[in-house]
Write an enzyme that holds these catalytic residues in place. Sequence first.
Site, PDB file in Angstrom:
ATOM      1  N   ARG A 268       0.863  -1.191   0.000  1.00 37.07           N
ATOM      2  CA  ARG A 268       0.000   0.000   0.000  1.00 37.07           C
ATOM      3  C   ARG A 268       0.901   1.243   0.000  1.00 37.07           C
ATOM      4  NH1 ARG A 268      -4.669  -0.061   4.325  1.00 37.07           N
ATOM      5  NH2 ARG A 268      -5.609   1.354   2.795  1.00 37.07           N
TER       6      ARG A 268
ATOM      7  N   ASP B 137      -2.208   9.068   8.028  1.00 37.87           N
ATOM      8  CA  ASP B 137      -1.394   8.038   7.382  1.00 37.87           C
ATOM      9  C   ASP B 137      -0.035   8.582   7.001  1.00 37.87           C
ATOM     10  OD1 ASP B 137      -3.096   5.445   6.789  1.00 37.87           O
ATOM     11  OD2 ASP B 137      -4.367   7.212   6.827  1.00 37.87           O
TER      12      ASP B 137
ATOM     13  N   LYS C 203      -7.816   8.989   5.929  1.00 38.27           N
ATOM     14  CA  LYS C 203      -8.909   8.324   5.245  1.00 38.27           C
ATOM     15  C   LYS C 203      -9.774   9.301   4.451  1.00 38.27           C
ATOM     16  CE  LYS C 203      -9.415   4.934   5.015  1.00 38.27           C
ATOM     17  NZ  LYS C 203      -8.890   4.202   3.828  1.00 38.27           N
TER      18      LYS C 203
ATOM     19  N   GLN D 138     -14.696   1.302   8.008  1.00 35.70           N
ATOM     20  CA  GLN D 138     -13.878   1.154   9.222  1.00 35.70           C
ATOM     21  C   GLN D 138     -14.548   1.832  10.424  1.00 35.70           C
ATOM     22  OE1 GLN D 138     -12.751   2.068   6.219  1.00 35.70           O
ATOM     23  NE2 GLN D 138     -10.616   1.464   5.877  1.00 35.70           N
TER      24      GLN D 138
HETATM   25  O1  MRU Z   1      -7.355   2.212   4.795  1.00 30.16           O
HETATM   26  P1  MRU Z   1      -7.025   2.163   6.261  1.00 30.16           P
HETATM   27  O2  MRU Z   1      -8.084   1.552   7.088  1.00 30.16           O
HETATM   28  O3  MRU Z   1      -5.666   1.596   6.520  1.00 30.16           O
HETATM   29  O4  MRU Z   1      -6.946   3.735   6.680  1.00 30.16           O
HETATM   30  C1  MRU Z   1      -6.608   4.018   7.997  1.00 30.16           C
HETATM   31  C2  MRU Z   1      -6.685   5.467   8.313  1.00 30.16           C
HETATM   32  O5  MRU Z   1      -6.899   6.329   7.486  1.00 30.16           O
HETATM   33  C3  MRU Z   1      -6.365   5.854   9.743  1.00 30.16           C
HETATM   34  O6  MRU Z   1      -7.064   6.999  10.115  1.00 30.16           O
HETATM   35  C4  MRU Z   1      -4.874   6.122   9.869  1.00 30.16           C
HETATM   36  O7  MRU Z   1      -4.163   5.075   9.317  1.00 30.16           O
HETATM   37  C5  MRU Z   1      -4.448   6.348  11.286  1.00 30.16           C
HETATM   38  S1  MRU Z   1      -4.528   4.917  12.198  1.00 30.16           S
HETATM   39  C6  MRU Z   1      -3.987   5.321  13.753  1.00 30.16           C
END
Ligand code: MRU
Length: 328
Positions: free
Chosen positions: A75, A221, A232, A180
């Site tokens: 990713r 991220d 996200k 999520q």
């Molecule tokens: O696609 P995901 O579920 O990996 O995206 C996760 C997020 O955007 C979270 O907000 C981010 O990784 C922070 S997790 C502490």
Amino acid sequence: MIDQTALPTSFRYVTYRRPEEVAEAIRTMVVRGAPAIGVSAAMGLALGVVHSKKSSLEEVFREMDANGAMLRLTRPTAVNLFWGIDRLRNRVRRAKSVGEAKEAAVEEVKAMEEEDVAANRKLGSIGAKLIEDGDTVLTQCNAGALATVGYGTALGVVRAAIEEGKLVKVLVPETRPALQGARLTAFELVTDGIDCTLISDTAVGLMMQRGRVDKVVVGADRITKDGFVFNKIGTYTEAVLARKHGVPFYPAAPASTFDLERTHDMVTIEERGAEEVVEVRGRRIAPKGVPVSNPAFDMTPPDLVTSMITERGLIVPPFDVSIPQVIA
Ligand code: MRU
């Protein structure tokens, strides 16, 4: 690790012994959330070293780098993935024997595990100072214990505020398309008995208009050196609405989520499969053949951010100046 694709209907662990299996778990979001992805990738690399049949150190290093290259392709957006792989690799490469390399791999991932939880507890207690008794906090996606090794970032701030005796409510957007918020954040908060309300993503504007939101606290991220917050999809929308309605907007993230090398224009936003949009939990909701765009993240510019919550303290504007001062 907990299989996050099965939540909230089934709580089960999956066990991996090979780096390829961990890579697949990251790609398919069995494990997701930037800090969890970072430590999992390091563990995947460590599994390869620990189970290596190679007899020379050079061969072990070459094999490790091949596994690292494979894990890096899982990713693109969460910088923790690359941070985790680099940290494990650099530690193992300091070993003087094959045996020492195997020991170092295990020691390092265990240290990364402990440090992640400690960082989340620390940033949680720093962020809790921004939360007042009776506040309703809007979040996005899942930035909780499931998205980290433990305790959570944005949900760590909520947990720490409650541990301080404050009454805190959480508004949880479902977070289409992978849900999520509905599946994971609601699961964590209901399990912990924390007051929460699940809303559709499209209800965020009305909640702001009705004054139902006191603070926005989200995860991240990747936070680039010019202060852009990648998180996200939907987070930018919340930031714009928060500005419109005078609501403070706080990203919460450990130092491992800051990218001091890149500016926002150098970051790849992951485009995920159309099936995530045209189906809900395997049930088709859109006509066959409809074109789909499915960006998994967006970016919030620094001018919409009130301050950033980290384990090293609060980072305040101008972020392009303060980030290197606090994180470097
Ligand atoms: O696609 P995901 O579920 O990996 O995206 C996760 C997020 O955007 C979270 O907000 C981010 O990784 C922070 S997790 C502490």
